[in-house]
Scaffold this active site. Sequence first.
Site, mmCIF file in Angstrom:
data_model
loop_
_atom_site.group_PDB
_atom_site.id
_atom_site.type_symbol
_atom_site.label_atom_id
_atom_site.label_comp_id
_atom_site.label_asym_id
_atom_site.label_seq_id
_atom_site.Cartn_x
_atom_site.Cartn_y
_atom_site.Cartn_z
ATOM 1 C CG ASN A 117 5.069 20.758 20.766
ATOM 2 O OD1 ASN A 117 4.684 19.809 21.456
ATOM 3 N ND2 ASN A 117 5.255 20.673 19.459
ATOM 4 C CB THR A 162 48.046 17.702 50.962
ATOM 5 O OG1 THR A 162 49.288 17.326 51.553
ATOM 6 C CG2 THR A 162 47.876 19.217 51.102
ATOM 7 C CG HIS A 163 48.886 13.662 49.122
ATOM 8 N ND1 HIS A 163 48.834 13.348 47.789
ATOM 9 C CD2 HIS A 163 49.638 14.787 49.206
ATOM 10 C CE1 HIS A 163 49.538 14.229 47.094
ATOM 11 N NE2 HIS A 163 50.029 15.123 47.928
ATOM 12 C CB SER A 284 24.504 -0.481 65.536
ATOM 13 O OG SER A 284 24.505 -1.880 65.385
ATOM 14 C CG ASN A 292 26.223 3.658 62.719
ATOM 15 O OD1 ASN A 292 27.388 3.546 63.109
ATOM 16 N ND2 ASN A 292 25.358 2.664 62.714
ATOM 17 C CD GLU A 297 27.400 6.151 56.902
ATOM 18 O OE1 GLU A 297 28.190 5.226 56.705
ATOM 19 O OE2 GLU A 297 26.459 6.073 57.715
ATOM 20 C CE1 TYR A 324 7.862 17.760 23.541
ATOM 21 C CE2 TYR A 324 6.771 16.426 21.875
ATOM 22 C CZ TYR A 324 7.074 16.683 23.198
ATOM 23 O OH TYR A 324 6.599 15.852 24.183
#
Length: 465
Positions: A117, A162-163, A284, A292, A297, A324
């Site tokens: 432990n 922004t947004h 691709s 890509n 990603e 434990y």
Amino acid sequence: MTQQDSNGNQMWGGRFSAGPDAIMEEINASIDFDRKLYAQDIAGSLAHVSMLGEQGIVSADDQGKIEDGLRTILSEIESGAFEYSRSLEDIHMNVENRLAELIGPAAGRLHTARSRNDQVALDFRLWVRDRTDAMIDDLTSLIAVLLDKAETHAAAIMPGFTHMQTAQPVTFGHHCLAYVEMFTRDRARFRDARVRMNECPLGAAALAGTGFDIDRQATAEALGFARPTRNSLDTVSDRDFALEFLSAASICATHLSRLAEEIVIWSTPQFNFVRLSDRFSTGSSIMPQKKNPDAAELVRGKVGRINGALVGLLTVMKGLPLTYSKDMQEDKEGVFDGAETLELCLAAMRGMVDDMTINEDAMRAAAGSGFSTATDLADWLVREADLPFRDAHHVTGRAVALAEQKGCELHELELSELQSINPQITQGVYSVLTVDASVASRTSFGGTAPDGVRAQIAWHRLENI
Ligand code: ARG
């Protein structure tokens, strides 16, 4: 391998009359993943046995044999010669069993005043501490690369959003420094966590401490800890160090994922703000024109595994009574995967940023569209025509509407047109309607003016690298 008792495991089989069911062995064994802890396990055992020798708890002779045996095992594992056995459950028992094969009965003395432990709490803590150090270094090199990019493009003008709508012009250097701030906080979180985790569990034994006259200070020091932990019950049941590590990792991965998302957007033909190097993009198989941003990603996506590891471990620990419980064996795989995933993401991001080409012309052109200097017009009306900001905002809104109707930008409106909205507007207004004037005017501390950005870069280089 030493002959195991007919009644099962030779480490704990004394009171058992039958060996484990195959399914029991399957659910119980952790060796397939905790073998990753071999170096920490052996380092911990070396520190422990040297303390036992020093305290006169084992003889110098046995100490020497155990140390030699442990070193042999280390080289066997590193050369790939070591044979792991699932019936021996975990790394601790695999190492100890091999020690018995190598040196005989003296091996049994290594576990004096110790339990698996406190042993596993130690090994895991040492592993997490190493990875914490690695994260701190990896973050420092990512910060350095971002600072280089920020410096090269300190005055390059891009639209600030922004947004996700054009808001005001900013500089690319300023944008890079925003991520420098995030990664600096991430690094500080790892550093804080390291301070808290840097206490040595060894000597808590099973849960209550031990009656042997051990020297916990000595083992703590030998293993580079600041001090021993203070409460044996807490010590064997605590996994906060792993939770804090994963929390810091999750926040950091979130930041990486945000930057990755921006890179994905910036590298689209529609934006064309950056060009990723061939080293960090793919083609691709069907569309020859495609390039890509797979690395970006993947960095964006991998945060899911890291957050998953955090939630997984929080869930394992939730509701566990002291001390434990075997549930806690479920603490490792998520942490291993989370750590390895984050290190990979940090390296990929570092490479991507370093290799990425910035298209200053496209950024500047985009910054000049979408009425990005509307706030500058409003501010000019406040300063030069003494309008209250709310009124200035309204006047500017009408100017934007007019420009929109004419299909032009604010600086392309005639003075007479602007004056028809507010007669106090003079020729002088045009000097604030360019994107260059706009960013140059943002001189408040922490603002986007190129000089301010350069000053921030200098500060980071001096204080933060
Ligand atoms: N393999 C175990 C783990 O990872 C080691 C500790 C086992 N302790 C015990 N009392 N069964 O948690």
